[in-house]
Design a protein around this motif. Sequence first.
Motif, PDB file in Angstrom:
ATOM      1  N   ASP A  79      13.749   0.554  45.158  1.00  0.00           N
ATOM      2  CA  ASP A  79      14.408  -0.495  44.387  1.00  0.00           C
ATOM      3  C   ASP A  79      13.976  -0.524  42.934  1.00  0.00           C
ATOM      4  OD1 ASP A  79      15.933  -1.405  46.435  1.00  0.00           O
ATOM      5  OD2 ASP A  79      14.613  -3.051  47.004  1.00  0.00           O
ATOM      6  N   HIS A  80      12.971   0.226  42.556  1.00  0.00           N
ATOM      7  CA  HIS A  80      12.474   0.168  41.197  1.00  0.00           C
ATOM      8  C   HIS A  80      13.526   0.686  40.221  1.00  0.00           C
ATOM      9  CE1 HIS A  80       8.019   0.281  42.670  1.00  0.00           C
ATOM     10  NE2 HIS A  80       8.623  -0.858  42.896  1.00  0.00           N
ATOM     11  N   LEU A  81      13.534   0.119  39.024  1.00  0.00           N
ATOM     12  CA  LEU A  81      14.483   0.539  38.008  1.00  0.00           C
ATOM     13  C   LEU A  81      14.140   1.900  37.429  1.00  0.00           C
ATOM     14  CD1 LEU A  81      14.922  -2.785  36.013  1.00  0.00           C
ATOM     15  CD2 LEU A  81      16.663  -1.631  37.340  1.00  0.00           C
TER      16      LEU A  81
ATOM     17  N   ALA B  89      15.620  -7.681  32.392  1.00  0.00           N
ATOM     18  CA  ALA B  89      16.979  -8.042  32.785  1.00  0.00           C
ATOM     19  C   ALA B  89      17.921  -7.971  31.591  1.00  0.00           C
ATOM     20  CB  ALA B  89      16.989  -9.453  33.368  1.00  0.00           C
ATOM     21  N   ARG B  90      19.206  -7.999  31.881  1.00  0.00           N
ATOM     22  CA  ARG B  90      20.173  -8.030  30.777  1.00  0.00           C
ATOM     23  C   ARG B  90      20.010  -9.350  30.020  1.00  0.00           C
ATOM     24  NH1 ARG B  90      25.624  -8.192  34.544  1.00  0.00           N
ATOM     25  NH2 ARG B  90      25.780 -10.461  34.860  1.00  0.00           N
ATOM     26  N   PRO B  91      20.200  -9.328  28.709  1.00  0.00           N
ATOM     27  CA  PRO B  91      19.918 -10.514  27.893  1.00  0.00           C
ATOM     28  C   PRO B  91      20.678 -11.764  28.323  1.00  0.00           C
ATOM     29  CG  PRO B  91      20.167  -8.588  26.495  1.00  0.00           C
ATOM     30  CD  PRO B  91      20.545  -8.156  27.883  1.00  0.00           C
ATOM     31  N   SER B  92      21.926 -11.614  28.774  1.00  0.00           N
ATOM     32  CA  SER B  92      22.698 -12.787  29.172  1.00  0.00           C
ATOM     33  C   SER B  92      22.063 -13.494  30.372  1.00  0.00           C
ATOM     34  CB  SER B  92      24.136 -12.395  29.493  1.00  0.00           C
ATOM     35  OG  SER B  92      24.178 -11.334  30.445  1.00  0.00           O
TER      36      SER B  92
ATOM     37  N   LEU C 280      11.605   3.638  30.126  1.00  0.00           N
ATOM     38  CA  LEU C 280      11.121   2.265  30.217  1.00  0.00           C
ATOM     39  C   LEU C 280      12.314   1.319  30.357  1.00  0.00           C
ATOM     40  CD1 LEU C 280       8.600   0.366  29.980  1.00  0.00           C
ATOM     41  CD2 LEU C 280       9.300   0.043  27.600  1.00  0.00           C
ATOM     42  N   PRO C 281      12.365   0.503  31.425  1.00  0.00           N
ATOM     43  CA  PRO C 281      13.443  -0.484  31.548  1.00  0.00           C
ATOM     44  C   PRO C 281      13.219  -1.637  30.572  1.00  0.00           C
ATOM     45  CG  PRO C 281      11.908  -0.698  33.369  1.00  0.00           C
ATOM     46  CD  PRO C 281      11.458   0.494  32.581  1.00  0.00           C
ATOM     47  N   LEU C 282      14.277  -1.990  29.854  1.00  0.00           N
ATOM     48  CA  LEU C 282      14.192  -3.077  28.878  1.00  0.00           C
ATOM     49  C   LEU C 282      15.580  -3.638  28.642  1.00  0.00           C
ATOM     50  CD1 LEU C 282      12.221  -4.557  26.864  1.00  0.00           C
ATOM     51  CD2 LEU C 282      13.071  -2.958  25.126  1.00  0.00           C
ATOM     52  N   ARG C 283      15.740  -4.949  28.816  1.00  0.00           N
ATOM     53  CA  ARG C 283      16.991  -5.641  28.517  1.00  0.00           C
ATOM     54  C   ARG C 283      18.191  -5.023  29.244  1.00  0.00           C
ATOM     55  NH1 ARG C 283      16.705  -8.979  24.095  1.00  0.00           N
ATOM     56  NH2 ARG C 283      18.848  -8.560  23.472  1.00  0.00           N
ATOM     57  N   GLY C 284      17.976  -4.654  30.510  1.00  0.00           N
ATOM     58  CA  GLY C 284      19.057  -4.121  31.319  1.00  0.00           C
ATOM     59  C   GLY C 284      19.365  -2.659  31.099  1.00  0.00           C
TER      60      GLY C 284
ATOM     61  N   ARG D  76      23.721 -15.924  37.494  1.00  0.00           N
ATOM     62  CA  ARG D  76      22.991 -16.280  38.708  1.00  0.00           C
ATOM     63  C   ARG D  76      23.207 -15.223  39.782  1.00  0.00           C
ATOM     64  NH1 ARG D  76      25.051 -21.320  42.123  1.00  0.00           N
ATOM     65  NH2 ARG D  76      26.744 -19.815  42.311  1.00  0.00           N
ATOM     66  N   ASP D  77      24.451 -14.747  39.932  1.00  0.00           N
ATOM     67  CA  ASP D  77      24.733 -13.708  40.922  1.00  0.00           C
ATOM     68  C   ASP D  77      24.008 -12.410  40.570  1.00  0.00           C
ATOM     69  OD1 ASP D  77      26.330 -15.522  42.217  1.00  0.00           O
ATOM     70  OD2 ASP D  77      28.217 -14.710  41.456  1.00  0.00           O
ATOM     71  N   TYR D  78      23.956 -12.088  39.292  1.00  0.00           N
ATOM     72  CA  TYR D  78      23.240 -10.884  38.851  1.00  0.00           C
ATOM     73  C   TYR D  78      21.765 -10.961  39.236  1.00  0.00           C
ATOM     74  CZ  TYR D  78      20.663  -7.941  35.525  1.00  0.00           C
ATOM     75  OH  TYR D  78      19.782  -7.057  34.954  1.00  0.00           O
ATOM     76  N   LEU D  79      21.149 -12.108  38.999  1.00  0.00           N
ATOM     77  CA  LEU D  79      19.730 -12.256  39.321  1.00  0.00           C
ATOM     78  C   LEU D  79      19.490 -12.241  40.821  1.00  0.00           C
ATOM     79  CD1 LEU D  79      18.674 -14.899  36.652  1.00  0.00           C
ATOM     80  CD2 LEU D  79      18.073 -12.476  36.712  1.00  0.00           C
ATOM     81  N   ARG D  80      20.422 -12.779  41.587  1.00  0.00           N
ATOM     82  CA  ARG D  80      20.286 -12.721  43.041  1.00  0.00           C
ATOM     83  C   ARG D  80      20.382 -11.283  43.535  1.00  0.00           C
ATOM     84  NH1 ARG D  80      24.036 -17.915  44.925  1.00  0.00           N
ATOM     85  NH2 ARG D  80      22.447 -19.528  44.515  1.00  0.00           N
ATOM     86  N   ALA D  81      21.247 -10.494  42.922  1.00  0.00           N
ATOM     87  CA  ALA D  81      21.429  -9.106  43.351  1.00  0.00           C
ATOM     88  C   ALA D  81      20.318  -8.193  42.845  1.00  0.00           C
ATOM     89  CB  ALA D  81      22.790  -8.589  42.873  1.00  0.00           C
ATOM     90  N   GLU D  82      19.866  -8.410  41.622  1.00  0.00           N
ATOM     91  CA  GLU D  82      18.912  -7.498  40.989  1.00  0.00           C
ATOM     92  C   GLU D  82      17.498  -8.049  40.914  1.00  0.00           C
ATOM     93  OE1 GLU D  82      19.756  -4.483  40.060  1.00  0.00           O
ATOM     94  OE2 GLU D  82      21.865  -4.771  40.584  1.00  0.00           O
ATOM     95  N   GLY D  83      17.305  -9.296  41.301  1.00  0.00           N
ATOM     96  CA  GLY D  83      16.023  -9.946  41.084  1.00  0.00           C
ATOM     97  C   GLY D  83      14.841  -9.256  41.727  1.00  0.00           C
TER      98      GLY D  83
END
Length: 260
Positions: free
Chosen positions: A87-89, A201-204, A101-105, A241-248
Amino acid sequence: MTSLFRRLLPAPAAPSIQRDTVRLRLDDAEIEVLRVRDPRARRLKLSVDERGARLTMPPRASLVAGERFLLEHRQWLQQQLTRLQGDHLAPSLTLREPGLLPLRGELLPLRWQEGRFARVEADADGIVVQLPARAGEAAFRRALREFLEARMRADVGRWLPGYLPGLPRAPARLRLKVMSSQWGSLAPDGSLALDLALALARPSAFEYVLVHELCHLLQANHSPAFWAEVEARFPQWRAERDYLRAEGRRLKATLRQLLP
Protein backbone atom coordinates in the motif's frame (compact mmCIF):
# COMPACT_ATOMS: atom_id res chain seq x y z
CA MET A 1 -20.07 7.65 59.68
CA THR A 2 -19.09 4.42 58.03
CA SER A 3 -20.63 5.38 54.66
CA LEU A 4 -19.06 8.85 54.87
CA PHE A 5 -15.67 7.31 55.65
CA ARG A 6 -16.00 5.02 52.63
CA ARG A 7 -16.79 7.96 50.36
CA LEU A 8 -13.62 9.70 51.54
CA LEU A 9 -11.41 6.74 50.71
CA PRO A 10 -9.53 7.07 47.40
CA ALA A 11 -10.90 5.01 44.55
CA PRO A 12 -8.88 1.88 43.79
CA ALA A 13 -6.40 2.37 40.98
CA ALA A 14 -7.43 1.01 37.60
CA PRO A 15 -5.43 -2.03 36.46
CA SER A 16 -2.58 -0.90 34.26
CA ILE A 17 -1.92 -1.98 30.69
CA GLN A 18 1.37 -3.85 30.34
CA ARG A 19 3.42 -3.76 27.12
CA ASP A 20 6.46 -5.59 25.85
CA THR A 21 7.61 -7.13 22.55
CA VAL A 22 8.12 -10.64 21.28
CA ARG A 23 10.02 -11.68 18.15
CA LEU A 24 8.38 -13.85 15.54
CA ARG A 25 9.95 -15.50 12.52
CA LEU A 26 7.97 -15.16 9.27
CA ASP A 27 8.72 -16.54 5.82
CA ASP A 28 11.21 -13.86 4.82
CA ALA A 29 12.05 -11.92 7.97
CA GLU A 30 11.92 -11.78 11.74
CA ILE A 31 9.59 -9.15 13.15
CA GLU A 32 8.77 -7.67 16.54
CA VAL A 33 5.19 -8.00 17.74
CA LEU A 34 3.91 -5.57 20.36
CA ARG A 35 2.40 -7.67 23.17
CA VAL A 36 -0.21 -5.83 25.23
CA ARG A 37 -1.84 -7.26 28.36
CA ASP A 38 -5.05 -5.26 28.68
CA PRO A 39 -7.44 -5.66 31.67
CA ARG A 40 -10.35 -4.88 29.33
CA ALA A 41 -9.51 -7.66 26.87
CA ARG A 42 -11.69 -10.78 26.93
CA ARG A 43 -9.83 -12.85 24.37
CA LEU A 44 -6.59 -13.02 22.42
CA LYS A 45 -6.56 -10.65 19.47
CA LEU A 46 -4.02 -10.05 16.69
CA SER A 47 -4.09 -6.83 14.65
CA VAL A 48 -1.89 -5.18 12.04
CA ASP A 49 -1.68 -1.54 10.98
CA GLU A 50 0.95 0.90 9.71
CA ARG A 51 2.68 0.74 13.13
CA GLY A 52 3.20 -3.02 12.91
CA ALA A 53 1.73 -6.14 14.52
CA ARG A 54 0.03 -6.14 17.93
CA LEU A 55 -1.07 -9.05 20.12
CA THR A 56 -3.66 -8.12 22.77
CA MET A 57 -4.01 -10.52 25.69
CA PRO A 58 -6.49 -10.79 28.61
CA PRO A 59 -4.94 -10.53 32.08
CA ARG A 60 -5.08 -14.27 32.79
CA ALA A 61 -3.83 -15.52 29.42
CA SER A 62 -0.46 -17.23 29.70
CA LEU A 63 2.59 -16.26 27.66
CA VAL A 64 2.63 -19.77 26.22
CA ALA A 65 -0.95 -19.34 24.99
CA GLY A 66 0.00 -16.03 23.41
CA GLU A 67 2.99 -17.52 21.60
CA ARG A 68 0.89 -20.44 20.39
CA PHE A 69 -1.73 -17.99 19.08
CA LEU A 70 0.97 -16.10 17.16
CA LEU A 71 2.30 -19.29 15.57
CA GLU A 72 -1.20 -20.41 14.58
CA HIS A 73 -1.83 -17.09 12.82
CA ARG A 74 1.64 -16.60 11.38
CA GLN A 75 0.48 -17.05 7.77
CA TRP A 76 -2.32 -14.52 8.22
CA LEU A 77 0.16 -12.09 9.76
CA GLN A 78 2.53 -12.53 6.82
CA GLN A 79 -0.29 -11.78 4.36
CA GLN A 80 -1.39 -8.64 6.21
CA LEU A 81 2.12 -7.24 6.45
CA THR A 82 2.78 -7.94 2.76
CA ARG A 83 -0.46 -6.21 1.78
CA LEU A 84 0.34 -3.23 3.97
CA GLN A 85 3.79 -2.88 2.43
CA GLY A 86 2.19 -2.95 -1.01
CA ASP A 87 0.00 0.00 0.00
CA HIS A 88 2.95 2.36 0.27
CA LEU A 89 3.09 5.24 -2.19
CA ALA A 90 6.78 4.77 -2.89
CA PRO A 91 9.58 2.27 -2.29
CA SER A 92 11.81 2.78 0.71
CA LEU A 93 14.39 5.52 0.35
CA THR A 94 18.02 4.45 0.56
CA LEU A 95 20.55 6.91 1.87
CA ARG A 96 22.45 8.71 -0.92
CA GLU A 97 20.70 6.79 -3.70
CA PRO A 98 18.22 8.39 -6.16
CA GLY A 99 14.60 7.66 -5.37
CA LEU A 100 11.07 8.99 -5.33
CA LEU A 101 9.47 11.08 -2.61
CA PRO A 102 5.65 11.34 -2.27
CA LEU A 103 4.55 14.94 -1.80
CA ARG A 104 1.19 16.68 -2.33
CA GLY A 105 -0.31 13.71 -4.17
CA GLU A 106 2.65 13.23 -6.52
CA LEU A 107 5.85 11.21 -6.68
CA LEU A 108 8.82 13.52 -7.15
CA PRO A 109 12.35 12.46 -8.10
CA LEU A 110 14.80 12.77 -5.24
CA ARG A 111 18.53 13.37 -5.63
CA TRP A 112 21.39 13.87 -3.18
CA GLN A 113 24.10 16.47 -2.78
CA GLU A 114 26.87 16.84 -0.26
CA GLY A 115 26.40 19.94 1.87
CA ARG A 116 27.44 21.56 5.08
CA PHE A 117 24.08 20.98 6.79
CA ALA A 118 21.34 18.36 6.47
CA ARG A 119 18.55 19.99 4.47
CA VAL A 120 15.71 18.94 2.16
CA GLU A 121 14.42 21.36 -0.48
CA ALA A 122 12.14 21.38 -3.52
CA ASP A 123 13.25 22.80 -6.86
CA ALA A 124 12.13 22.67 -10.48
CA ASP A 125 13.56 19.17 -10.89
CA GLY A 126 12.01 17.60 -7.80
CA ILE A 127 13.51 17.15 -4.33
CA VAL A 128 17.14 17.67 -3.41
CA VAL A 129 18.70 16.43 -0.16
CA GLN A 130 21.86 18.10 1.08
CA LEU A 131 23.72 15.96 3.57
CA PRO A 132 27.17 16.24 5.17
CA ALA A 133 29.55 13.44 4.26
CA ARG A 134 29.43 11.89 7.73
CA ALA A 135 25.71 12.37 8.34
CA GLY A 136 23.58 9.26 8.65
CA GLU A 137 20.01 8.08 8.46
CA ALA A 138 18.82 9.98 11.54
CA ALA A 139 20.03 13.33 10.18
CA PHE A 140 18.21 12.73 6.90
CA ARG A 141 14.94 11.76 8.60
CA ARG A 142 15.08 14.85 10.82
CA ALA A 143 15.66 17.09 7.81
CA LEU A 144 12.83 15.38 5.93
CA ARG A 145 10.41 15.94 8.79
CA GLU A 146 11.40 19.61 9.01
CA PHE A 147 10.80 19.93 5.27
CA LEU A 148 7.34 18.35 5.43
CA GLU A 149 6.36 20.49 8.41
CA ALA A 150 7.54 23.66 6.66
CA ARG A 151 5.51 22.84 3.56
CA MET A 152 2.40 22.21 5.64
CA ARG A 153 2.80 25.44 7.61
CA ALA A 154 3.19 27.36 4.37
CA ASP A 155 -0.05 25.84 3.02
CA VAL A 156 -1.95 26.61 6.21
CA GLY A 157 -0.59 30.16 6.19
CA ARG A 158 -1.83 30.63 2.63
CA TRP A 159 -5.31 29.13 3.16
CA LEU A 160 -6.18 30.23 6.68
CA PRO A 161 -6.83 33.97 6.09
CA GLY A 162 -9.55 33.16 3.58
CA TYR A 163 -11.50 31.12 6.11
CA LEU A 164 -11.18 33.34 9.19
CA PRO A 165 -14.11 35.68 8.35
CA GLY A 166 -17.19 34.28 10.04
CA LEU A 167 -15.24 32.32 12.66
CA PRO A 168 -15.30 33.38 16.32
CA ARG A 169 -11.49 33.31 16.52
CA ALA A 170 -8.39 31.91 14.90
CA PRO A 171 -6.83 28.68 16.19
CA ALA A 172 -4.67 29.31 19.24
CA ARG A 173 -1.73 27.42 17.77
CA LEU A 174 -0.89 24.76 15.21
CA ARG A 175 0.74 21.42 15.96
CA LEU A 176 1.87 18.97 13.28
CA LYS A 177 2.32 15.38 14.37
CA VAL A 178 1.97 11.76 13.31
CA MET A 179 -1.60 10.67 14.08
CA SER A 180 -2.80 7.06 14.13
CA SER A 181 -6.36 7.38 12.86
CA GLN A 182 -7.42 11.02 12.85
CA TRP A 183 -6.47 13.65 10.28
CA GLY A 184 -6.88 16.54 12.65
CA SER A 185 -8.28 17.65 15.99
CA LEU A 186 -9.26 20.85 17.75
CA ALA A 187 -8.60 21.05 21.49
CA PRO A 188 -10.90 22.94 23.88
CA ASP A 189 -8.26 25.68 24.18
CA GLY A 190 -8.39 26.24 20.40
CA SER A 191 -5.14 24.41 19.57
CA LEU A 192 -5.29 22.84 16.13
CA ALA A 193 -3.45 19.56 15.43
CA LEU A 194 -2.99 18.17 11.92
CA ASP A 195 -1.61 14.85 10.76
CA LEU A 196 1.79 15.13 9.09
CA ALA A 197 0.63 12.57 6.51
CA LEU A 198 -1.44 15.35 4.94
CA ALA A 199 1.80 16.63 3.41
CA LEU A 200 1.69 13.55 1.17
CA ALA A 201 -1.98 13.94 0.19
CA ARG A 202 -3.33 16.04 -2.64
CA PRO A 203 -3.61 19.68 -1.55
CA SER A 204 -7.40 19.82 -1.86
CA ALA A 205 -7.74 16.99 0.69
CA PHE A 206 -5.38 18.77 3.08
CA GLU A 207 -7.39 21.98 2.70
CA TYR A 208 -10.62 20.11 3.42
CA VAL A 209 -9.22 18.78 6.72
CA LEU A 210 -8.19 22.31 7.69
CA VAL A 211 -11.71 23.62 6.96
CA HIS A 212 -13.25 20.67 8.81
CA GLU A 213 -11.32 21.48 11.98
CA LEU A 214 -11.93 25.23 11.69
CA CYS A 215 -15.67 24.58 11.57
CA HIS A 216 -15.39 22.95 14.98
CA LEU A 217 -14.81 26.47 16.29
CA LEU A 218 -18.48 26.99 15.41
CA GLN A 219 -19.91 23.53 16.10
CA ALA A 220 -18.07 21.20 18.50
CA ASN A 221 -19.79 18.14 17.04
CA HIS A 222 -20.64 16.45 13.74
CA SER A 223 -24.28 17.51 13.64
CA PRO A 224 -26.13 18.61 10.47
CA ALA A 225 -25.37 22.19 11.54
CA PHE A 226 -21.65 21.38 11.52
CA TRP A 227 -21.75 19.88 8.02
CA ALA A 228 -23.71 22.90 6.83
CA GLU A 229 -20.81 25.10 7.97
CA VAL A 230 -18.35 22.88 6.09
CA GLU A 231 -20.56 22.92 2.98
CA ALA A 232 -20.74 26.70 2.99
CA ARG A 233 -16.96 27.04 3.04
CA PHE A 234 -15.83 23.98 1.07
CA PRO A 235 -18.59 22.62 -1.22
CA GLN A 236 -16.41 19.82 -2.64
CA TRP A 237 -15.79 18.32 0.82
CA ARG A 238 -17.44 14.98 -0.02
CA ALA A 239 -14.97 14.20 -2.78
CA GLU A 240 -12.04 14.94 -0.47
CA ARG A 241 -13.53 12.90 2.35
CA ASP A 242 -13.93 9.96 -0.05
CA TYR A 243 -10.33 10.41 -1.22
CA LEU A 244 -9.04 10.25 2.35
CA ARG A 245 -11.16 7.19 3.10
CA ALA A 246 -9.75 5.43 0.03
CA GLU A 247 -6.13 6.58 0.32
CA GLY A 248 -5.79 7.29 4.03
CA ARG A 249 -4.28 4.01 5.13
CA ARG A 250 -1.74 4.17 2.33
CA LEU A 251 -0.78 7.76 3.15
CA LYS A 252 -0.33 7.05 6.85
CA ALA A 253 1.67 3.88 6.17
CA THR A 254 3.93 5.76 3.77
CA LEU A 255 4.60 8.49 6.32
CA ARG A 256 5.63 5.90 8.89
CA GLN A 257 7.90 4.37 6.29
CA LEU A 258 9.51 7.75 5.62
CA LEU A 259 9.74 8.77 9.29
CA PRO A 260 10.19 5.53 11.25
